[in-house]
Write an enzyme that holds these catalytic residues in place. Sequence first.
Site, PDB file in Angstrom:
ATOM      1  CB  ALA A 175      -0.942   0.000   1.200  1.00 29.96           C
TER       2      ALA A 175
ATOM      3  CG  ASP B  33      -1.180  -8.673  -1.716  1.00 25.78           C
ATOM      4  OD1 ASP B  33      -2.128  -9.455  -1.884  1.00 25.78           O
ATOM      5  OD2 ASP B  33      -0.274  -8.860  -0.896  1.00 25.78           O
TER       6      ASP B  33
END
Length: 334
Positions: A134, A177
Site C-alpha cells: 500500500a 495485492d
Amino acid sequence: MGTQSTSPVSISNAIEHKAYARVGLLGNPSDVYYGRTISFTFGNFWASVQLQPSDELVIKPHPTHDLVQFRSLDHLVNRLNNEGYYGGVRLLMAICKVFYNYCKENKIDICGKNFTLSYDTNIPRQTGLSGSSAIVCAALSCLLDFYEVRHLIKVEVRPTLVLAAEQELGIVAGLQDRVAQVYGGLVYMVHDLNFLQVHSTVRQRWLNGDKFILSSMLEVANVAKEGRTALLEKDHSKLAKLMDCNFDLRRSMFGDDALGDLNIKMVEVARKVGAASKFTGSGGAVIAFCPDGPSQVKLLEDECQKAGFIVVPVEVVSSCLNANELQTLKKLVC
C-alpha cells in the site's frame, strides 16, 4: 459498506495519494500457483504518501514506523523484537529506483525536478492486509502525477512496478495485492505462469509435481472461479461455503503448525456462530461473512469479544482509477 474517494489531494503544491488495505476473499493468497484469486480493497485501513516539491530529493522517516531514537537499549531491543528492523523509508526508496529505471528504459523524460516524500499508515502490521505494498502503491501514484507521466505508464504496468520495488527488498510476493490496490474495488484475477515465484515448502512440493498439492491448488483456483459466479448471482450461501472450503484446502496443504494456533482460533470462533471465515492473506487477520444478517453479526461480535479479538466492519473501496483509466480497463476486459 461504503465507498471512499481515492483522488489525489493537493496541499500547497503537494501531491497526496492513498492506497487501501487488501483482503484476499477467495483463491490462494500468495497467487504464485498459476491459479485464480478474488480480492478487494477496503477503506478501514490505508497508507498515504505525500510528495512536496523541494530543492533536494528527501525521503522523510516516519516518527513512529522508522524510529531511530530510543529511551534505552532495552527499548531498542524490544522494539526490534516486536516490529522488526524495517519501516517505510526503504519502500519509498525502492519504488523511486524502480520508477526511475522504468522511465529511463522506456525513454520517458523525468529530469529537472526534485521532491520530498513522506508517508503515514494505519494498516496493522503482520495481518495479511498488504501494508507494505500500500505504501509503495501510494508513492507510485504520487510520482506519476508529479512528473505528469500517468498517461505514459499504463495502469496495467503499475502493479508490476510495485511488485518490482518489493522484490528489490527481498519481499516474497505475487501480483494479487498490487493489482487490487492499483485498480481498487473487487478484482478477479487469472494468474499467468510467467509471474510464479518460490514461496515455501508447499511451493517446492508444487514445483516437484506433488499430486496432492497440484490437485489441491487446482481446487483453490476453482473456488475463486465459482466465487466469481456466486458474487455475480448474489448467491450468498454459495459464497459462504466457498470461503470455508478455501480455508480448509489451505489448512490441509500447509498444516496447523504453519498456520498457527491463534490464526486457526479466529476462524473457528467465526464458524462457531455459523459465519464463513478465512485468512485475509497469509495470516494475522481473517475475513468473516455472515450470510444470515445482523443477528449473526451480533453473535460474532459477542464471541470475538469473549475470545479477545477485535471485529472491524469492512468498508469496500470503489475503483482507484480515473475516468480515462477506467475506460481503458473496460476496453481490456472486453
